[in-house]
Design a protein around this motif. Structure first.
Motif, PDB file in Angstrom:
ATOM      1  N   ALA A   1       0.833  -1.204   0.000  1.00 38.29           N
ATOM      2  CA  ALA A   1       0.000   0.000   0.000  1.00 38.29           C
ATOM      3  C   ALA A   1       0.868   1.255   0.000  1.00 38.29           C
ATOM      4  O   ALA A   1       0.545   2.254  -0.665  1.00 38.29           O
ATOM      5  CB  ALA A   1      -0.925  -0.004   1.216  1.00 38.29           C
ATOM      6  N   ARG A   2       1.967   1.232   0.719  1.00 43.81           N
ATOM      7  CA  ARG A   2       2.871   2.390   0.734  1.00 43.81           C
ATOM      8  C   ARG A   2       3.499   2.600  -0.647  1.00 43.81           C
ATOM      9  O   ARG A   2       3.729   3.736  -1.069  1.00 43.81           O
ATOM     10  CB  ARG A   2       3.942   2.206   1.807  1.00 43.81           C
ATOM     11  CG  ARG A   2       3.403   2.401   3.214  1.00 43.81           C
ATOM     12  CD  ARG A   2       4.490   2.325   4.288  1.00 43.81           C
ATOM     13  NE  ARG A   2       3.957   2.820   5.547  1.00 43.81           N
ATOM     14  CZ  ARG A   2       3.228   2.100   6.400  1.00 43.81           C
ATOM     15  NH1 ARG A   2       2.969   0.829   6.111  1.00 43.81           N
ATOM     16  NH2 ARG A   2       2.756   2.634   7.515  1.00 43.81           N
TER      17      ARG A   2
ATOM     18  N   ALA B   1       0.421   7.278  -6.090  1.00 41.99           N
ATOM     19  CA  ALA B   1      -0.850   8.004  -6.055  1.00 41.99           C
ATOM     20  C   ALA B   1      -0.687   9.472  -5.671  1.00 41.99           C
ATOM     21  O   ALA B   1      -1.431  10.331  -6.154  1.00 41.99           O
ATOM     22  CB  ALA B   1      -1.816   7.319  -5.093  1.00 41.99           C
ATOM     23  N   ILE B   2       0.263   9.772  -4.799  1.00 44.55           N
ATOM     24  CA  ILE B   2       0.384  11.157  -4.309  1.00 44.55           C
ATOM     25  C   ILE B   2       1.314  11.996  -5.178  1.00 44.55           C
ATOM     26  O   ILE B   2       1.395  13.213  -4.986  1.00 44.55           O
ATOM     27  CB  ILE B   2       0.878  11.185  -2.847  1.00 44.55           C
ATOM     28  CG1 ILE B   2       2.286  10.598  -2.734  1.00 44.55           C
ATOM     29  CG2 ILE B   2      -0.104  10.450  -1.941  1.00 44.55           C
ATOM     30  CD1 ILE B   2       2.871  10.675  -1.323  1.00 44.55           C
ATOM     31  N   ALA B   3       2.018  11.370  -6.125  1.00 45.54           N
ATOM     32  CA  ALA B   3       2.916  12.140  -6.991  1.00 45.54           C
ATOM     33  C   ALA B   3       2.100  12.955  -7.989  1.00 45.54           C
ATOM     34  O   ALA B   3       1.273  12.397  -8.704  1.00 45.54           O
ATOM     35  CB  ALA B   3       3.858  11.195  -7.728  1.00 45.54           C
TER      36      ALA B   3
ATOM     37  N   THR C   1       7.516  11.131  -8.943  1.00 44.76           N
ATOM     38  CA  THR C   1       7.442   9.922  -8.128  1.00 44.76           C
ATOM     39  C   THR C   1       8.716   9.749  -7.315  1.00 44.76           C
ATOM     40  O   THR C   1       9.834   9.860  -7.847  1.00 44.76           O
ATOM     41  CB  THR C   1       7.240   8.682  -9.030  1.00 44.76           C
ATOM     42  OG1 THR C   1       6.073   8.870  -9.825  1.00 44.76           O
ATOM     43  CG2 THR C   1       7.076   7.431  -8.183  1.00 44.76           C
ATOM     44  N   ASP C   2       8.558   9.473  -6.021  1.00 45.34           N
ATOM     45  CA  ASP C   2       9.707   9.278  -5.131  1.00 45.34           C
ATOM     46  C   ASP C   2      10.167   7.820  -5.248  1.00 45.34           C
ATOM     47  O   ASP C   2       9.874   6.975  -4.400  1.00 45.34           O
ATOM     48  CB  ASP C   2       9.299   9.612  -3.692  1.00 45.34           C
ATOM     49  CG  ASP C   2      10.493   9.618  -2.738  1.00 45.34           C
ATOM     50  OD1 ASP C   2      11.585   9.165  -3.149  1.00 45.34           O
ATOM     51  OD2 ASP C   2      10.322  10.050  -1.588  1.00 45.34           O
ATOM     52  N   TRP C   3      10.910   7.541  -6.324  1.00 43.56           N
ATOM     53  CA  TRP C   3      11.338   6.165  -6.572  1.00 43.56           C
ATOM     54  C   TRP C   3      12.278   5.626  -5.492  1.00 43.56           C
ATOM     55  O   TRP C   3      12.191   4.430  -5.150  1.00 43.56           O
ATOM     56  CB  TRP C   3      11.979   6.068  -7.950  1.00 43.56           C
ATOM     57  CG  TRP C   3      10.962   5.990  -9.058  1.00 43.56           C
ATOM     58  CD1 TRP C   3      10.632   6.950  -9.956  1.00 43.56           C
ATOM     59  CD2 TRP C   3      10.129   4.869  -9.366  1.00 43.56           C
ATOM     60  NE1 TRP C   3       9.638   6.510 -10.804  1.00 43.56           N
ATOM     61  CE2 TRP C   3       9.317   5.229 -10.462  1.00 43.56           C
ATOM     62  CE3 TRP C   3       9.990   3.589  -8.819  1.00 43.56           C
ATOM     63  CZ2 TRP C   3       8.386   4.354 -11.027  1.00 43.56           C
ATOM     64  CZ3 TRP C   3       9.063   2.716  -9.373  1.00 43.56           C
ATOM     65  CH2 TRP C   3       8.266   3.093 -10.461  1.00 43.56           C
ATOM     66  N   PRO C   4      13.192   6.412  -4.922  1.00 41.29           N
ATOM     67  CA  PRO C   4      14.014   5.847  -3.833  1.00 41.29           C
ATOM     68  C   PRO C   4      13.173   5.345  -2.654  1.00 41.29           C
ATOM     69  O   PRO C   4      13.477   4.299  -2.082  1.00 41.29           O
ATOM     70  CB  PRO C   4      14.901   7.027  -3.433  1.00 41.29           C
ATOM     71  CG  PRO C   4      15.033   7.823  -4.695  1.00 41.29           C
ATOM     72  CD  PRO C   4      13.681   7.736  -5.347  1.00 41.29           C
ATOM     73  N   ALA C   5      12.091   6.084  -2.297  1.00 41.41           N
ATOM     74  CA  ALA C   5      11.229   5.628  -1.205  1.00 41.41           C
ATOM     75  C   ALA C   5      10.519   4.333  -1.592  1.00 41.41           C
ATOM     76  O   ALA C   5      10.373   3.415  -0.765  1.00 41.41           O
ATOM     77  CB  ALA C   5      10.204   6.711  -0.860  1.00 41.41           C
TER      78      ALA C   5
ATOM     79  N   TYR D   1      14.410   2.557 -11.689  1.00 43.79           N
ATOM     80  CA  TYR D   1      13.948   3.942 -11.794  1.00 43.79           C
ATOM     81  C   TYR D   1      14.599   4.837 -10.743  1.00 43.79           C
ATOM     82  O   TYR D   1      14.797   6.032 -10.969  1.00 43.79           O
ATOM     83  CB  TYR D   1      12.429   3.996 -11.643  1.00 43.79           C
ATOM     84  CG  TYR D   1      11.690   3.669 -12.914  1.00 43.79           C
ATOM     85  CD1 TYR D   1      11.505   4.623 -13.910  1.00 43.79           C
ATOM     86  CD2 TYR D   1      11.175   2.388 -13.130  1.00 43.79           C
ATOM     87  CE1 TYR D   1      10.840   4.323 -15.088  1.00 43.79           C
ATOM     88  CE2 TYR D   1      10.507   2.075 -14.305  1.00 43.79           C
ATOM     89  CZ  TYR D   1      10.346   3.042 -15.279  1.00 43.79           C
ATOM     90  OH  TYR D   1       9.700   2.734 -16.446  1.00 43.79           O
ATOM     91  N   ALA D   2      14.931   4.263  -9.582  1.00 44.47           N
ATOM     92  CA  ALA D   2      15.498   5.079  -8.505  1.00 44.47           C
ATOM     93  C   ALA D   2      16.982   5.358  -8.718  1.00 44.47           C
ATOM     94  O   ALA D   2      17.460   6.467  -8.453  1.00 44.47           O
ATOM     95  CB  ALA D   2      15.280   4.381  -7.167  1.00 44.47           C
ATOM     96  N   TYR D   3      17.720   4.351  -9.200  1.00 47.70           N
ATOM     97  CA  TYR D   3      19.187   4.472  -9.217  1.00 47.70           C
ATOM     98  C   TYR D   3      19.796   4.225 -10.602  1.00 47.70           C
ATOM     99  O   TYR D   3      21.018   4.224 -10.739  1.00 47.70           O
ATOM    100  CB  TYR D   3      19.795   3.492  -8.210  1.00 47.70           C
ATOM    101  CG  TYR D   3      19.181   3.623  -6.838  1.00 47.70           C
ATOM    102  CD1 TYR D   3      19.303   4.804  -6.108  1.00 47.70           C
ATOM    103  CD2 TYR D   3      18.434   2.578  -6.286  1.00 47.70           C
ATOM    104  CE1 TYR D   3      18.722   4.938  -4.850  1.00 47.70           C
ATOM    105  CE2 TYR D   3      17.851   2.702  -5.033  1.00 47.70           C
ATOM    106  CZ  TYR D   3      17.985   3.882  -4.323  1.00 47.70           C
ATOM    107  OH  TYR D   3      17.408   4.012  -3.089  1.00 47.70           O
ATOM    108  N   GLY D   4      18.952   4.016 -11.603  1.00 49.51           N
ATOM    109  CA  GLY D   4      19.462   3.834 -12.950  1.00 49.51           C
ATOM    110  C   GLY D   4      19.205   2.436 -13.476  1.00 49.51           C
ATOM    111  O   GLY D   4      19.077   1.475 -12.704  1.00 49.51           O
ATOM    112  N   PRO D   5      19.132   2.296 -14.809  1.00 47.27           N
ATOM    113  CA  PRO D   5      18.784   1.005 -15.400  1.00 47.27           C
ATOM    114  C   PRO D   5      19.812  -0.090 -15.150  1.00 47.27           C
ATOM    115  O   PRO D   5      19.440  -1.265 -15.057  1.00 47.27           O
ATOM    116  CB  PRO D   5      18.654   1.326 -16.898  1.00 47.27           C
ATOM    117  CG  PRO D   5      19.412   2.598 -17.111  1.00 47.27           C
ATOM    118  CD  PRO D   5      19.283   3.355 -15.837  1.00 47.27           C
TER     119      PRO D   5
END
Length: 400
Positions: A282-283, A289-291, A297-301, A328-332
């Motif tokens: 859900a998180r 959803a909140i982006a 989008t907070d991909w690291p989170a 997506y957070a740190y690269g392909p």
């Protein structure tokens, strides 16, 4: 006529599981309980347009179903004890707050989801008995004939009786042991409705049942987590396809069409959802959803949530999703490394989402030709026509 029919549908959706649960408790006869509840709805469709909608529609339906059960039992000369128990059933208030009615609904959910039954039998029985979904609709979702589904439901009820499954909610350690199975049934029900070729009404029903479970078991954090997960995913239902019925990815969707009330409710539930598997999912859904935009989008989170989730559920699919998030957070490149780890031993061989994930990460790394080829391979492996079209469209974008 239309108003009365709408009132019957609304009252039936709320009252049906309470009526069935109460009659099963009193008689022990699942078929009788379902038949009487259905006959009460049929009687309401006949009488309410003529006589007007009663002040307490749920109470009217309960009384009609109870009276029908009494008539049937009298004619069958069933023991007097059951008749006395039926006579003691009281008409429910429009919004019950406790007591036997609430307990009955919870008993019914746990009985339908008993581990003595196969998982698909639990889903089908929950749909039929708790949600009141017609057998024909359930059969269509399971890709079998109505007569086959009828036999499966009958066997499930017989299995419950033969195994002596108690009609009660477990307590203590037994509740901790059984609750994940109940949540898994609702999760599968939601998935069957949310998939590209699924029955959308099933997803809506899963949300309703998850809300009911959370209302009846507010102290269970994973019940809150499951409801939050459903609401956050279901909030996007209106934006998942274009006008031609084609599936849209998150970054393609019109976020103004997302259900902001459902998102707000889902995010609020996270405060009491704990850190179990459903709460973590859900998180992750809340992060999307909140982006305001896909770029925000907070991909690291999200990647950190997957790091936690993979420790709780180290399945190949969770590892796959973690690889995408890290991509997506740190690269392909890091994403492809994690994808290779998830695929070790052939766990994801031929799995369309794994092929699509590799395709996207490969294209983002700069190899658009191989990315397009992988998207085409995923399209060949997938069964859903909407998903196939979406994958081929992405392949064409890379090739173009």
């Amino acid at each position: 006529m239309t108003d009365a029919a709408g009132a019957v549908a609304e009252a039936g959706a709320e009252a049906y599981p309470r009526i069935v649960a109460a009659l099963i408790r009193a008689t022990g006869d699942w078929t009788l309980a379902e038949d009487c509840a259905q006959e009460a709805l049929a009687a309401a469709l006949e009488r309410w347009p003529r006589d007007g909608v009663p002040a307490n529609p749920g109470g009217w339906l309960m009384t009609a179903a109870r009276n029908r059960a009494v008539d049937v039992l009298r004619r069958a000369a069933v023991e007097r004890r059951k008749l006395r128990e039926l006579a003691l059933l009281t008409d429910p208030e429009p919004t019950p707050t406790g007591g036997d009615v609430v307990d009955d609904r919870l008993r019914l959910i746990f009985t339908c989801c008993h581990p003595a039954l196969a998982l698909e039998a639990r889903v089908a029985l929950t749909l039929r008995t708790v949600a009141g979904v017609p057998t024909a609709h359930i059969a269509r979702a399971f890709l079998v004939s109505e007569s086959t589904m009828t036999r499966r439901l009958t066997r499930a009820k017989t299995r419950i009786a033969a195994a002596g499954v108690p009609y009660r909610v477990p307590t203590g350690p037994a509740l901790v042991e059984r609750l994940p199975g109940v949540l898994a049934v609702l999760y599968l029900l939601f998935t069957r409705g949310y998939d590209a070729d699924g029955e959308p009404a099933f997803a809506t029903e899963a949300v309703r049942l998850a809300r009911l479970l959370h209302t009846l078991m507010p102290a269970q954090p994973e019940a809150a987590g499951l409801l939050a997960l459903f609401l956050l995913h279901h909030s996007r239902r209106a934006a998942r396809r274009d006008t031609d019925g084609n599936l849209l990815t998150l970054d393609e969707q019109d976020r103004s069409r997302w259900d902001r009330d459902a998102i707000a409710e889902g995010v609020a539930l996270l405060d009491r959802a704990g850190h179990g598997p459903y709460a973590l999912q859900a998180r992750i859904a809340a992060g999307h959803a909140i982006a305001p935009t896909a770029a925000d989008t907070d991909w690291p989170a999200i990647a950190r949530c997957y790091d936690e989730l993979v420790r709780l559920r180290p399945t190949p699919v969770v590892r796959l999703n973690r690889a995408v998030a890290h991509g997506y957070a740190y690269g392909p490149a890091p994403g492809l490394d994690l994808l290779a780890e998830a695929s070790a031993g052939g766990a994801l061989d031929g799995y369309p989402p794994a092929l699509a994930a590799e395709a996207e990460l490969t294209a983002r790394l700069g190899d658009r030709v191989r990315g397009a080829a992988l998207f085409r391979a995923a399209a060949e492996a997938v069964r859903s026509e909407p998903e196939r079209r979406a994958l081929l469209r992405r392949a064409a974008e890379l090739s173009g």
